[in-house]
Design an enzyme around this catalytic site. Structure first.
Site, mmCIF file in Angstrom:
data_model
loop_
_atom_site.group_PDB
_atom_site.id
_atom_site.type_symbol
_atom_site.label_atom_id
_atom_site.label_comp_id
_atom_site.label_asym_id
_atom_site.label_seq_id
_atom_site.Cartn_x
_atom_site.Cartn_y
_atom_site.Cartn_z
ATOM 1 N N GLU A 256 2.799 -23.942 32.358
ATOM 2 C CA GLU A 256 1.631 -24.349 33.142
ATOM 3 C C GLU A 256 0.613 -23.219 33.208
ATOM 4 O O GLU A 256 0.969 -22.057 33.039
ATOM 5 C CB GLU A 256 2.065 -24.698 34.578
ATOM 6 N N LYS A 258 -1.427 -20.494 35.070
ATOM 7 C CA LYS A 258 -1.272 -19.755 36.319
ATOM 8 C C LYS A 258 -2.667 -19.618 36.912
ATOM 9 O O LYS A 258 -3.478 -18.818 36.456
ATOM 10 C CB LYS A 258 -0.645 -18.384 36.070
ATOM 11 N N GLU A 308 -1.628 -24.648 44.208
ATOM 12 C CA GLU A 308 -2.524 -23.493 44.157
ATOM 13 C C GLU A 308 -3.931 -24.029 44.420
ATOM 14 O O GLU A 308 -4.413 -24.916 43.700
ATOM 15 C CB GLU A 308 -2.431 -22.818 42.781
ATOM 16 N N LYS A 431 6.425 -15.662 35.191
ATOM 17 C CA LYS A 431 4.972 -15.599 35.016
ATOM 18 C C LYS A 431 4.688 -14.614 33.891
ATOM 19 O O LYS A 431 5.401 -13.626 33.715
ATOM 20 C CB LYS A 431 4.288 -15.141 36.301
#
Ligand code: ATP
Length: 575
Positions: A256, A258, A308, A431
């Site tokens: 995905e 970030k 987010e 990440k």
């Protein structure tokens, strides 16, 4: 069984024991011995006192009594003039020791004082926290003075330190959890420590976990997330190469963007929406636009979403970096204007609870299916996070480069079969972002500037965490803005944030309570005797003030050691 009243002196003995050692295992043994007794003879809620609190972590009310009020209460309790106390305070510089000094003197003459019980101390603390409005100051002073009046010197010291939020016994959350396991499950300590951590991440309430643990394993396993309450989120580990990401997450994996915004956990119960940051703060009032969006678009009666929230420029319709919208988290006024000037988009990447059922134990693939069913693609309002599922390193790398081109921070790679694991960086999420040499640290000290910067605190001592303590790793004076018109946090704002936290002053240098978290970049870190961590950053620069970060989110001493090693090895940062 009628419980015997426990004396506050028993807590004081524990505090003193904890204070006297820096070794984690010794702290754990002291705590475990005491918790065994507390489980039998005390109230579960008293466990908060070991962390210097009287409420669970999700409750954002703090005791937070000012130094001034504490001094007033000392004066009132011992019949001493404020001026005399101030004189001693300037000499001693620590409210705990000050209270100890006066209570110690008084105690010798006051033979009729009652023994202070834990329930008395706890209940007065709770009452102090609840008093508001007219007469609050005198009400609080009386409650504090009552405690001081009956306290021994040592008791007064810890009462004062708890009141001002500076217990200073150096106990990390993890040590308390391990001590509960050792006290209540000595034969299965390791396994139960993990269970206690899982339960704690769900409940965010030490008393609930301690009470359940006292009843046994089954009760502990029954603890679940509670709708409408802030919760700890799942966190990634850091990798520098795509190969490593797949090795940790397995193949295929979900990849995905970030996003460079801030994390918001969204709770919806019918028409009731509440928003929490990852440090458990309620930010519902600051984001009425997000509340409206969730009510309008999310197709679920009851839901907990992980997301987010990213800012965008309403004119150019391009994403803005975190710093541009960070003021939306802090500001409690002019909300409507901020909403217009700094609009946000919600990127939902997880669903944790859905219509009466926790999805925490379900695999990511299943949670994602629910997510796609209930979150529509409404650009500039709300949408599912951008995701691909692949086993190809090439495709993953391409996706990474695209994300960077779009101005995102990098990518998140996620294990498709993993459940939602709160808090711990266990490695089911990773990440990856370009080498930036950055760290999140807390400010522990500052220095006043000179010339046109006079009156502002313009350089800051920053620290990492290590077993409940904060160790300095450098001094930073660049990165903040001079003028309000510029985007970002100004020196004036930072000064305003730090001033109420000042604990001591020496010339131009102040020490402050560790509370304000900042993200920094630096050129490198080296071993250095200048700071008590044993390390120092070279050329540090503040990139963001992080009002959404908790103290437990900052870098640990181990993180720093890893960074130093990584730099020594000269590891590459691209796959
Ligand atoms: P760093 O210190 O590297 O800047 P960070 O501040 O981004 O880290 P981390 O906890 O290391 O914080 O990274 C995870 C954060 O990334 C999450 O807390 C979340 O706010 C953010 N994030 C952005 N996009 C996603 C996504 N698709 N899935 C999960 N988290 C995401």
């Amino acid at each position: 069984m009628v419980k015997k009243e426990m004396n506050y002196s028993e807590f004081v003995e524990v505090y003193e024991g904890l204070y006297a050692t820096t070794k984690r295992l010794e702290k754990e043994t002291i705590l475990a011995g005491f918790l065994n007794k507390l489980a039998k003879e005390g109230e579960p809620e008293w466990i908060y006192l070991l962390r210097g609190k009287v409420t669970p972590d999700y409750d954002d009310r703090l005791l937070g009594i000012s130094d001034k009020l504490t001094i007033k209460a000392i004066a009132f309790a011992f019949g001493i003039r404020d001026t005399e106390i101030m004189k001693s305070y300037r000499k001693v510089g620590d409210l705990g020791e000050l209270a100890e000094e006066f209570a110690g003197k008084k105690k010798q003459t006051n033979l009729f004082a009652k023994r202070l019980t834990v329930s008395k101390v706890f209940n007065n603390f709770r009452k102090i926290m609840g008093i508001e409005g007219k007469g609050a100051v005198s009400g609080k002073t009386a409650l504090i003075a009552e405690l001081f009046g009956n306290a021994t010197g040592k008791e007064a010291k810890y009462i004062a330190r708890t009141l001002v939020g500076q217990l200073r016994v150096g106990v990390a959350d993890a040590t308390v959890r391990d001590a509960i396991a050792e006290a209540l499950f000595p034969d299965e300590k390791k396994e139960m420590s993990v269970k206690i951590e899982v339960a704690y991440d769900m409940a965010n309430d030490l008393a609930v976990v301690f009470e359940a643990a006292s009843k046994g394993k089954k009760a502990l396993e029954k603890i679940d997330i509670v709708l409408g309450r802030p919760m700890n989120v799942m966190l990634p580990v850091k990798v520098t190469e795509i190969k490593e990401a797949f090795r940790i997450c397995g193949k295929p994996a979900a990849i995905e963007h970030k996003y460079d915004g801030f994390r918001v956990v969204i709770n919806k119960v019918g028409n009731d929406v509440s928003l929490f940051t990852r440090r458990l703060e309620n930010v519902t009032k600051q984001f009425p636009d997000v509340v409206r969006t969730v009510k309008k678009y999310v197709k679920a009666r009851e839901v907990i979403l992980d997301s987010e929230v990213v800012g965008y420029d309403p004119k150019t319709k391009t994403m803005r970096p975190f710093e541009a919208i960070s003021q939306r988290i802090r500001r409690k006024y002019d909300i409507e204007k901020l909403e217009r000037d700094l609009p946000v988009e919600v990127n939902v990447f997880d669903v944790i609870y859905y219509n009466g059922k926790s999805l925490m134990q379900e695999a990511l693939t299943k949670r994602r299916k629910v997510l796609e069913k209930i979150i529509p693609h409404e650009k500039w309002k709300i949408r599912p996070s951008m995701q691909i599922v692949t086993d190809s390193e090439e495709k993953a790398l391409e996706f990474y480069k695209e994300a960077l081109k779009l101005g995102e921070e990098g990518i998140m790679v996620k294990n498709l079969n993993a459940n939602y694991q709160q808090g711990r960086r266990v490695g089911y999420w990773v990440k990856m972002k370009p080498a930036a040499n950055d760290l999140d640290l807390v400010i522990t000290g500052a220095e006043y500037g000179s010339g046109k910067r006079g009156g502002w605190l313009t350089s800051y001592i920053v620290a990492c965490q290590s077993n409940g303590d904060y160790l300095d790793v450098g001094k930073v004076s660049s990165g903040l803005k001079e003028l309000e018109q510029e985007e970002g946090t100004t020196y004036a704002e930072m000064t305003k944030l730090l001033k109420p936290l000042i604990e001591s002053e020496k010339g131009k240098v102040v020490r402050v309570k560790p509370k304000i978290v900042v993200s920094l970049t630096y050129q490198n870190i080296q071993g250095s005797p200048t700071y008590n961590s044993g390390f120092a950053m070279r050329f540090p620069r503040i990139t963001h003030y992080r009002p959404d970060y908790h103290l437990k989110d900052i870098a640990t001493l181990d993180d720093i050691k890893i960074e130093v090693k990584r730099a020594q090895k000269g590891m590459s940062h691209l796959g």
